[in-house]
Design a protein around this motif. Structure first.
Motif, PDB file in Angstrom:
ATOM      1  N   VAL A  51       0.844  -1.195   0.000  1.00  0.00           N
ATOM      2  CA  VAL A  51       0.000   0.000   0.000  1.00  0.00           C
ATOM      3  C   VAL A  51       0.878   1.243   0.000  1.00  0.00           C
ATOM      4  N   VAL A  52       0.385   2.301  -0.629  1.00  0.00           N
ATOM      5  CA  VAL A  52       1.100   3.569  -0.688  1.00  0.00           C
ATOM      6  C   VAL A  52       0.153   4.656  -0.197  1.00  0.00           C
ATOM      7  N   PRO A  53       0.389   5.172   1.006  1.00  0.00           N
ATOM      8  CA  PRO A  53      -0.525   6.193   1.526  1.00  0.00           C
ATOM      9  C   PRO A  53      -0.509   7.450   0.660  1.00  0.00           C
ATOM     10  N   ARG A  90      -1.960  11.650   0.210  1.00  0.00           N
ATOM     11  CA  ARG A  90      -2.094  12.800   1.099  1.00  0.00           C
ATOM     12  C   ARG A  90      -3.520  13.014   1.584  1.00  0.00           C
ATOM     13  N   ASP A 104      13.914   1.740   5.530  1.00  0.00           N
ATOM     14  CA  ASP A 104      14.541   2.496   6.600  1.00  0.00           C
ATOM     15  C   ASP A 104      13.462   3.225   7.407  1.00  0.00           C
ATOM     16  N   THR A 105      13.885   3.777   8.532  1.00  0.00           N
ATOM     17  CA  THR A 105      12.925   4.546   9.328  1.00  0.00           C
ATOM     18  C   THR A 105      12.590   5.863   8.621  1.00  0.00           C
ATOM     19  N   VAL A 106      11.423   6.377   8.924  1.00  0.00           N
ATOM     20  CA  VAL A 106      10.987   7.669   8.394  1.00  0.00           C
ATOM     21  C   VAL A 106      10.492   8.467   9.586  1.00  0.00           C
ATOM     22  N   ASP A 159       7.832  13.342   8.519  1.00  0.00           N
ATOM     23  CA  ASP A 159       7.685  12.955   7.111  1.00  0.00           C
ATOM     24  C   ASP A 159       6.444  12.102   6.880  1.00  0.00           C
ATOM     25  N   LEU A 160       5.936  11.482   7.947  1.00  0.00           N
ATOM     26  CA  LEU A 160       4.719  10.673   7.789  1.00  0.00           C
ATOM     27  C   LEU A 160       3.461  11.530   7.900  1.00  0.00           C
ATOM     28  N   TYR A 171       0.918  12.083   5.196  1.00  0.00           N
ATOM     29  CA  TYR A 171       0.222  10.881   4.732  1.00  0.00           C
ATOM     30  C   TYR A 171      -0.795  10.368   5.744  1.00  0.00           C
ATOM     31  N   ARG A 212      14.635   6.194   1.554  1.00  0.00           N
ATOM     32  CA  ARG A 212      14.306   7.607   1.484  1.00  0.00           C
ATOM     33  C   ARG A 212      15.575   8.442   1.309  1.00  0.00           C
ATOM     34  N   ALA A 259      11.365  15.139   0.516  1.00  0.00           N
ATOM     35  CA  ALA A 259      10.007  15.449   0.973  1.00  0.00           C
ATOM     36  C   ALA A 259       8.965  15.068  -0.060  1.00  0.00           C
ATOM     37  N   LYS A 260       9.370  14.863  -1.298  1.00  0.00           N
ATOM     38  CA  LYS A 260       8.387  14.570  -2.334  1.00  0.00           C
ATOM     39  C   LYS A 260       8.316  13.084  -2.661  1.00  0.00           C
ATOM     40  N   GLU A 261       8.865  12.262  -1.780  1.00  0.00           N
ATOM     41  CA  GLU A 261       8.880  10.828  -2.053  1.00  0.00           C
ATOM     42  C   GLU A 261       7.728  10.121  -1.359  1.00  0.00           C
ATOM     43  N   PHE A 262       6.956   9.342  -2.134  1.00  0.00           N
ATOM     44  CA  PHE A 262       5.950   8.478  -1.532  1.00  0.00           C
ATOM     45  C   PHE A 262       6.633   7.462  -0.622  1.00  0.00           C
ATOM     46  N   VAL A 263       6.001   7.147   0.493  1.00  0.00           N
ATOM     47  CA  VAL A 263       6.538   6.086   1.352  1.00  0.00           C
ATOM     48  C   VAL A 263       5.733   4.809   1.156  1.00  0.00           C
ATOM     49  N   ASP A 275       5.700  13.063  -5.296  1.00  0.00           N
ATOM     50  CA  ASP A 275       4.453  13.419  -4.620  1.00  0.00           C
ATOM     51  C   ASP A 275       4.457  14.912  -4.363  1.00  0.00           C
ATOM     52  N   GLU A 276       3.834  15.640  -5.240  1.00  0.00           N
ATOM     53  CA  GLU A 276       3.837  17.089  -5.133  1.00  0.00           C
ATOM     54  C   GLU A 276       2.478  17.630  -4.769  1.00  0.00           C
ATOM     55  N   GLY A 277       1.572  16.754  -4.307  1.00  0.00           N
ATOM     56  CA  GLY A 277       0.218  17.220  -4.095  1.00  0.00           C
ATOM     57  C   GLY A 277      -0.327  17.649  -5.449  1.00  0.00           C
TER      58      GLY A 277
END
Lengths: 614, 614
Positions: A204-206, A208, A589-591, A595-596, A599, B195, B200-204, B244-246
């Motif tokens: 899954v990709v959250p 905004r 890696d951790t975020v 940064d979360l 989302y 990451r 900041a513009k990267e989807f997690v 991910d730029e909104g």
């Protein structure tokens, strides 16, 4: 740092010698693998890595194409060049300019460049390498995790260079075949998609928007069908796909498939296309492949090999010997035959009686239902069964299985459902024989096989009275079985075809359902699924969908079999480890919480009370 | 459902007529676009969509290649065929078999198939279409959201068919150029990555390990450089990238770039490669393009166009007229010139004085610093400035700007930092003139431009005393500026190059830093970044990295300019909406708590108290 002006000068001097080669537009005039006696006397520039230094006399320079021996000048006037070369470490990167010379008699070797050397007259040191964590030589056994941590060094090996290049060329030829010869259109489809109903293996990709997620699809299945509805007619894509399976051996969370779909086509058309494509793109050095490929029904595959992806490089088929024992009173045989679908099966292992060790290992696999029969050199049997069998039964058994002295017969009693166990036993026998030095499978052979006429639905594992799709819900039934959809759906065979190579499934596809009413019936009445998640596809079928079908080939697996790699990791530039980690960059890696935040998710740490929350 | 046996028969009858065409392996013998008088008398099978029905006499059949007129047989003996055809709805899918006939005199038209028709003798109806939500005709103006919801119908339009096919062919030719002619290796790199620091513009993408996330990278930048360290020598990939730029106009959360990297190359080499590649792959119907492309420094671009991606299809450059006013006492001019970097600039808008409306609109843009000067047909000026200017200044102004009667002069006083405002004013003037029917830019022209010598670092927007990379931290400085790294880093120019087409940036790249010490210095001492996140890259540079450089071209943008599309959505099969939604399948979508459990995340609903949680 007076590097670049010099490079630019050299570039202007040497570049563009050859616009259509790996040295076009480059600082070098030639690669390290191409010089030979025809170049003697030529003034050349080579770029590459120091493979090794021999005393202060030679430097062996390497690039992707091969090795060239660089002669260190010994005259006083060249002391700077000599000093530069002799100060180098292994794997340093340099550019050498000099003259190609024939090697002195007796110093030639069999390498492609083994008759020449280059007398260095100018050296540019681009980078001096630190001592490597391991040597880049084939014979150095490295641990998998070290190879992955320093993947960029591991990729310098000639084996990995070859694998990556062969993969690139194979794909290029497939593209030429599809695009240039058969009018296919290369269409990119989204990977940020909607979750498939029941798509438990989808990352899954959250987004905004709070609570809304994209999903990384396991294949472009819906998009390729929609492209047919869109009138694209012939689609292909070398498609990145995603599957989150946790830790499964030799699987990758992202993988690549050769994805194909055609309109106005039938099974035969797709199969012929794939055969021609593989024949066209097959690497010349791997020999040619014969088409058409062998075809086998699912039922035949299960009957003869106990598996739906048989390795047809060797025989040792399953033989049904139930009729020999139709009136047996041997208890375990009798009770097997008295069950529904009870059956007695034999596998003949040629020369399998010679050593005891493999037999023992095999025996342990299926200890309750299996019995061993060794055929002695005098033709008599040695077996715990022997005293239970009459002479006439023994004769028929030997005859039916065509057992020869020295062979081993594996006899299993059970139901037809245990055939997969025998199928895997067959493979293990082959491995055991090979591990004892008896060749069973030709490692250079490529046996392609189509398996067809699969059941369209299978009983669900946890609720066997319900049905699920054997492959996916879009597969069309065989025309002659269509009526059974409404009466006995478990008997319907699908227009699905699997492509098997040396016992590995390398592809699968089907002719799809192209009528909305039929698709809806399958989803709703047979699979009991909520069709609202597929509204867009059902609607599309209602607005003029052509008959269509396609296939997807697993590119990683296909290439790994072609090059004889032990793992698909050997044909992927930057694979993930068994646990899905990139050991080089340390992903995942951790975020940070910050940064979360965009989302609208947070981490539910299993050790905290968060574990209780629903 | 007696469909398939018939199809199979027909297939056997007609298939394989032509193995190297879009009709190979298909149920059809020809496409709907290819029949002409040479085929008269031939027995053919066509498959396609009903474009329209004309009385009960004709059916116009369409596929991706064109249209063919099908003649409905009127004899009693063909009543079944007639009934089948006349019962059809628009966009139904059929297969028609019949004989090609010359159309009766006077009924021909100019379409490629306009001289023939096919008399139907057999019809197979694959699917009857429901009434569509809109008509598939170019002239029907559809709302963007309706087009996206029924994208598979929108894609049936000839415009979208052409766009997708042109894109596929363009990419194919690029591949042939790179792979077959220049020894590039197509290497796939991971999209589940780590990451990037500050990404900041990267989807997690949550993993199954609590708190660990993958990231979808914005480009394969690190991997392409690592492939050079790995000795791959020449890499390319048509790479899927994510950002991910909104909501940004005409951006997509996933997009495609032509990603290239080479070892042992300089700027000139990369630029020549890209020019040759574009020339090689340029669609023939769009004319040819001239190489080498024009080159301009960043400083020149800012000076003459006020922007780093100038549209060079038209003139109207910025002219520095500060010297004319060096001794002016006009207050707003004086105060502008007395500032640091104070400057007075002019833009000459040819024939801009004719209408007042555009001038008014332009005027409102920069009301404080801008003045208008209209050159009357008699050569005198009309301007609020006029009375403040001496006759001699007026003469010099006219002479320096080469203003003609009827022209408009825009005069702006301010600092050099306001040049971007003038740059956008220049573009708006062009749009205004064009909207008033005065052509400024040739819509069929393709003006390529390299912009080079960018500053390597720029002041951070929020902390102007600190520096950030103008492009990315891996760009190498110009050789002659390298020493400035240690003294005046803000003056260093980078070996970066942008490719601009008609005023749009369609690509950018650089020669990279290939020495670990230099890379570390830039990261740590100039950018003040934590280098530990890039340990793997710094280590790689230490183990024998070759000099290397590359470029990435934005494929979506490039194709959209080539086909003259208003949006990149018109060259992407299934684009997302402005808000990042797939309006067809309704992605992104909700995911159940149960499906999120394996990923150890939950949703932080902004309206609930969850918003307070940290």
């Amino acid at each position: 740092m007076p590097l670049w002006p010099k490079l630019v000068n050299l570039y202007q001097e040497y570049a563009c010698y050859n616009m259509s080669s790996p040295s076009s537009l480059s600082l070098r005039t030639h690669t390290c693998g191409e010089l030979n006696v025809d170049h003697v006397g030529k003034w050349v520039t080579l770029c590459g890595w120091v493979q090794y230094l021999r005393q202060d006399l030679f430097v062996i320079l390497r690039d992707f194409s091969g090795l060239t021996q660089i002669l260190v000048p010994q005259e006083e006037s060249a002391s700077k060049v000599k000093a530069d070369l002799c100060d180098l470490t292994v794997e340093s990167v340099i550019m050498v300019t000099g003259t190609v010379r024939k090697r002195p008699a007796g110093q030639e070797n069999k390498m492609p460049t083994g008759e020449i050397e280059v007398l260095a007259e100018n050296v540019e040191v681009f980078n001096v390498s630190k001592k490597l964590p391991f040597e880049i030589k084939e014979f150095v056994k490295k641990s998998e995790s070290l190879r992955m941590q320093y993947r960029y060094l591991d990729l310098r090996s000639s084996r990995m260079q070859k694998n990556l290049r062969l993969r690139s060329q194979l794909v290029m030829k497939m593209r030429e075949f599809l695009c240039n010869e058969h009018g296919f259109v290369d269409v990119e489809t989204p990977t940020l998609f909607k979750r498939t109903p029941g798509g438990a293996k989808e990352f899954v990709v959250p987004s905004r928007e709070p609570g809304l997620f994209y999903s990384l699809p396991q294949s472009p299945q819906q998009f390729k069908q929609l492209l047919m509805v869109a009138g694209v007619d012939r689609y292909f894509q070398i498609a990145r796909c995603y599957r989150d399976e946790g830790s499964k051996p030799d699987r990758q969370p992202e993988f690549t498939q050769v994805d194909i779909e055609m309109s106005f086509v039938d099974q035969e058309g797709i199969r012929t296309l794939v055969e021609s494509m593989l024949q066209h793109s097959w690497p010349a050095e791997k020999g040619s492949i014969q088409v058409p490929f062998q075809t086998m029904t699912y039922e035949e595959a299960m009957r003869d090999y106990g598996v739906d992806k048989p390795d047809t490089r060797f025989n040792m088929k399953l033989t049904d010997i139930s009729d020999i024992f139709s009136s047996t009173q041997v208890e375990f045989l009798r009770s097997a035959l008295d069950q529904p679908e009870g059956s007695i099966q034999a596998i003949l292992v040629p020369c399998g009686a010679v050593r005891r060790k493999p037999s023992h290992e095999v025996h342990s696999l299926l200890v309750f239902f299996l019995s061993l029969v060794l055929v002695r050199t005098d033709g008599t049997l040695k077996s715990p069964l022997k005293k239970l069998l009459s002479a006439s039964v023994t004769d028929v058994l030997i005859k039916k299985t065509q057992a020869q002295p020295g062979d081993l017969l594996l006899i299993a009693a059970g139901t037809l459902h245990s055939r997969p166990l025998l199928g895997s036993l067959r493979l293990q026998c082959a491995e055991l024989l090979e591990s004892h030095g008896r060749p069973v499978r030709d490692p250079l052979a490529f046996h392609f096989l189509w398996v067809v006429d699969f059941p369209l639905f299978l009983p669900k594992e946890d609720e066997p009275q319900e049905l699920e799709s054997a492959h996916h819900p879009f597969t069309a039934p065989l025309p002659e079985d269509t009526a059974l959809l409404f009466t006995e759906p478990h008997k319907v065979r699908g227009q699905h075809y699997d492509l098997v190579l040396n016992g590995c499934e390398i592809g699968g596809g089907s002719i799809r359902i192209h009528r909305a009413s039929e698709q809806l019936y399958v989803l709703k009445n047979i699979l009991k699924e909520d069709p609202s998640q597929l509204t867009h596809l059902l609607e599309a079928l209602d607005f003029g969908a052509p008959p269509h079908g396609g296939i997807a080939l697993g590119l990683d697996r296909l290439v790994s079999i072609i090059v004889g790699a032990a793992s698909i990791r050997d044909v992927i530039a930057f694979p993930k480890s068994f646990r899905g980690h990139d050991l080089m960059s340390r992903a995942p890696d951790t975020v940070s919480d910050k940064d979360l935040t965009p989302y609208h998710i947070y981490v539910k740490w299993p050790t905290k009370q968060g574990g209780e929350e629903k």
